[in-house]
Design a protein around this motif. Structure first.
Motif, mmCIF file in Angstrom:
data_model
loop_
_atom_site.group_PDB
_atom_site.id
_atom_site.type_symbol
_atom_site.label_atom_id
_atom_site.label_comp_id
_atom_site.label_asym_id
_atom_site.label_seq_id
_atom_site.Cartn_x
_atom_site.Cartn_y
_atom_site.Cartn_z
ATOM 1 N N MET A 1 12.325 53.226 11.539
ATOM 2 C CA MET A 1 12.240 54.689 11.631
ATOM 3 C C MET A 1 13.636 55.288 11.633
ATOM 4 O O MET A 1 14.527 54.799 12.332
ATOM 5 N N ASN A 2 13.863 56.336 10.817
ATOM 6 C CA ASN A 2 15.160 56.962 10.729
ATOM 7 C C ASN A 2 15.592 57.518 12.080
ATOM 8 O O ASN A 2 14.854 58.242 12.739
ATOM 9 N N ALA A 3 16.853 57.183 12.456
ATOM 10 C CA ALA A 3 17.342 57.585 13.779
ATOM 11 C C ALA A 3 17.411 59.097 13.915
ATOM 12 O O ALA A 3 17.115 59.656 14.976
ATOM 13 N N ASN A 4 17.808 59.791 12.830
ATOM 14 C CA ASN A 4 17.891 61.252 12.879
ATOM 15 C C ASN A 4 16.512 61.874 13.076
ATOM 16 O O ASN A 4 16.360 62.845 13.814
ATOM 17 N N PHE A 5 15.506 61.322 12.399
ATOM 18 C CA PHE A 5 14.142 61.822 12.575
ATOM 19 C C PHE A 5 13.665 61.597 14.003
ATOM 20 O O PHE A 5 13.008 62.458 14.595
ATOM 21 N N LEU A 6 14.021 60.456 14.567
ATOM 22 C CA LEU A 6 13.614 60.130 15.934
ATOM 23 C C LEU A 6 14.187 61.123 16.929
ATOM 24 O O LEU A 6 13.464 61.662 17.776
ATOM 25 N N THR A 7 15.503 61.367 16.845
ATOM 26 C CA THR A 7 16.156 62.219 17.841
ATOM 27 C C THR A 7 15.998 63.708 17.556
ATOM 28 O O THR A 7 15.986 64.515 18.488
ATOM 29 N N ALA A 8 15.856 64.073 16.281
ATOM 30 C CA ALA A 8 15.813 65.495 15.926
ATOM 31 C C ALA A 8 14.402 66.055 15.863
ATOM 32 O O ALA A 8 14.201 67.259 16.061
ATOM 33 N N VAL A 9 13.419 65.207 15.583
ATOM 34 C CA VAL A 9 12.047 65.697 15.392
ATOM 35 C C VAL A 9 11.071 65.080 16.387
ATOM 36 O O VAL A 9 10.445 65.780 17.196
ATOM 37 N N LEU A 10 10.918 63.768 16.325
ATOM 38 C CA LEU A 10 9.874 63.112 17.109
ATOM 39 C C LEU A 10 10.109 63.209 18.603
ATOM 40 O O LEU A 10 9.188 63.523 19.371
ATOM 41 N N LEU A 11 11.335 62.964 19.041
ATOM 42 C CA LEU A 11 11.620 62.991 20.476
ATOM 43 C C LEU A 11 11.433 64.370 21.097
ATOM 44 O O LEU A 11 10.753 64.503 22.118
ATOM 45 N N PRO A 12 11.985 65.448 20.512
ATOM 46 C CA PRO A 12 11.719 66.776 21.080
ATOM 47 C C PRO A 12 10.237 67.140 21.065
ATOM 48 O O PRO A 12 9.735 67.756 22.014
ATOM 49 N N LEU A 13 9.538 66.757 19.994
ATOM 50 C CA LEU A 13 8.109 67.051 19.908
ATOM 51 C C LEU A 13 7.335 66.305 20.991
ATOM 52 O O LEU A 13 6.460 66.882 21.655
ATOM 53 N N ALA A 14 7.671 65.034 21.181
ATOM 54 C CA ALA A 14 6.994 64.234 22.207
ATOM 55 C C ALA A 14 7.229 64.821 23.593
ATOM 56 O O ALA A 14 6.303 64.953 24.401
ATOM 57 N N LEU A 15 8.483 65.198 23.871
ATOM 58 C CA LEU A 15 8.806 65.748 25.185
ATOM 59 C C LEU A 15 8.110 67.087 25.390
ATOM 60 O O LEU A 15 7.602 67.374 26.483
ATOM 61 N N PHE A 16 8.048 67.914 24.342
ATOM 62 C CA PHE A 16 7.363 69.204 24.443
ATOM 63 C C PHE A 16 5.888 68.999 24.772
ATOM 64 O O PHE A 16 5.340 69.676 25.659
ATOM 65 N N VAL A 17 5.228 68.072 24.063
ATOM 66 C CA VAL A 17 3.798 67.823 24.300
ATOM 67 C C VAL A 17 3.567 67.314 25.711
ATOM 68 O O VAL A 17 2.637 67.740 26.412
ATOM 69 N N ILE A 18 4.431 66.402 26.171
ATOM 70 C CA ILE A 18 4.272 65.826 27.507
ATOM 71 C C ILE A 18 4.438 66.899 28.583
ATOM 72 O O ILE A 18 3.638 67.003 29.516
ATOM 73 N N MET A 19 5.468 67.720 28.469
ATOM 74 C CA MET A 19 5.707 68.750 29.477
ATOM 75 C C MET A 19 4.672 69.876 29.383
ATOM 76 O O MET A 19 4.294 70.462 30.397
#
Length: 299
Positions: A1-19
């Motif tokens: 998985m592309n590191a930029n996609f992980l940190t720029a898209v997936l990670l913020p989205l995951a954290l938003f959904v969790i919170m």
């Protein structure tokens, strides 16, 4: 998985959904409970905010870790509990209201304590090579934005669209687990060249941190005369941390931007489900045993 996609898209989205999922289950009453039922909240908060970082610091010193992984342990230890802890508390028949309150309180307080703990850890473990420091005010604002805003949106939906919030809350919590799995898988895939070495180095540390805190939380709660369900809640709350937030802090370019420091949180996020299942089995065995003293009925 592309590191930029992980940190720029997936990670913020995951954290938003969790919170967001956490906020959907919160009401102002959960914060008022600090005044109504202070003992459980105080005991849990002390274990979460003081004991957890101290135990994490001790384990990071005890095991032969690289400085970056040691800091990663402290990043995880500085984070609050997450919505997963509320779900697990429900499954083990703990005091869900107390769990939610502790999650809410710790999420507010750790916005301010996270940069202090992490900067101290970086100075201690990295020493002269600690070229990066988290600026306190900027970090507080960033963590507040990525945690408190989605919690606030969830609470607003709970207040003004309760039926909708109740309908989607369960789906959002399971979706948050799915996103957590994607984030952990993406991070481990990005570090696949060293993942076995990382597991061997830090896996035992995270397992020890998880199990130690669950046992200490349970023992301290019972030692302060809290009832059985409240003891379960505190045990789970201090044993199950917001791994997604820890990964975000470690790997986000505007914060630490150090993916290696996110590895402990990723491994922890895998192990906590195994230890939680073991804890649930143990509690169920204890309460169903003929010799059980009926911990759930303690005054």
């Amino acid at each position: 998985m592309n590191a930029n996609f992980l940190t720029a898209v997936l990670l913020p989205l995951a954290l938003f959904v969790i919170m967001l999922g956490m906020g959907l289950g919160l009401t102002p009453t959960d914060f008022k409970r600090v005044l109504v039922e202070p003992r459980g909240v105080i005991v849990g908060a002390i274990a979460q905010l003081l004991l957890l970082p101290l135990v994490g610091f001790g384990l990071a010193n005890l095991f032969p870790l690289t400085p970056e992984l040691a800091v990663g342990v402290m990043v995880l230890a500085a984070c609050p509990g997450g919505s997963t802890s509320n779900l697990i508390t429900y499954l083990v028949r703990g005091n869900v209201a107390l769990s939610i309150t502790l999650t809410a309180v710790s999420s507010l307080i750790t916005v301010f304590t996270i940069p202090l703990v992490i900067n101290g850890a970086m100075q201690y473990f990295l020493g002269a090579s600690a070229t990066l420091q988290l600026p306190f005010l900027k970090t507080v604002i960033q963590i507040a934005v990525i945690t408190l805003i989605p919690i606030g949106i969830g609470m607003t939906l709970h207040r003004y669209a309760p039926k909708f919030a109740a309908t989607v809350e369960g789906y959002v919590k399971w979706l948050s687990l799915f996103f957590l799995g994607l984030v952990v898988a993406g991070l481990l895939l990005a570090e696949r060249a060293n993942v076995v070495s990382f597991f061997l180095q830090v896996g035992w540390v995270m397992l020890a941190l998880n199990v130690t805190m669950m046992l200490l939380g349970y023992a301290i709660a019972l030692g302060t005369k809290l009832d059985g369900p409240s003891a379960k809640s505190i045990s789970v709350e201090v044993g199950i941390q917001n791994g997604t937030l820890a990964i975000a802090i470690a790997s986000t370019p505007t914060l630490l931007n150090a993916p290696t420091m996110a590895i402990p949180a990723a491994i922890y996020s895998l192990l906590m489900f195994i230890t939680s299942a073991a804890f649930g089995w143990f509690i169920q065995h204890q309460t169903s045993s003929p010799r059980s003293t009926g911990g759930d009925s303690r005054p």
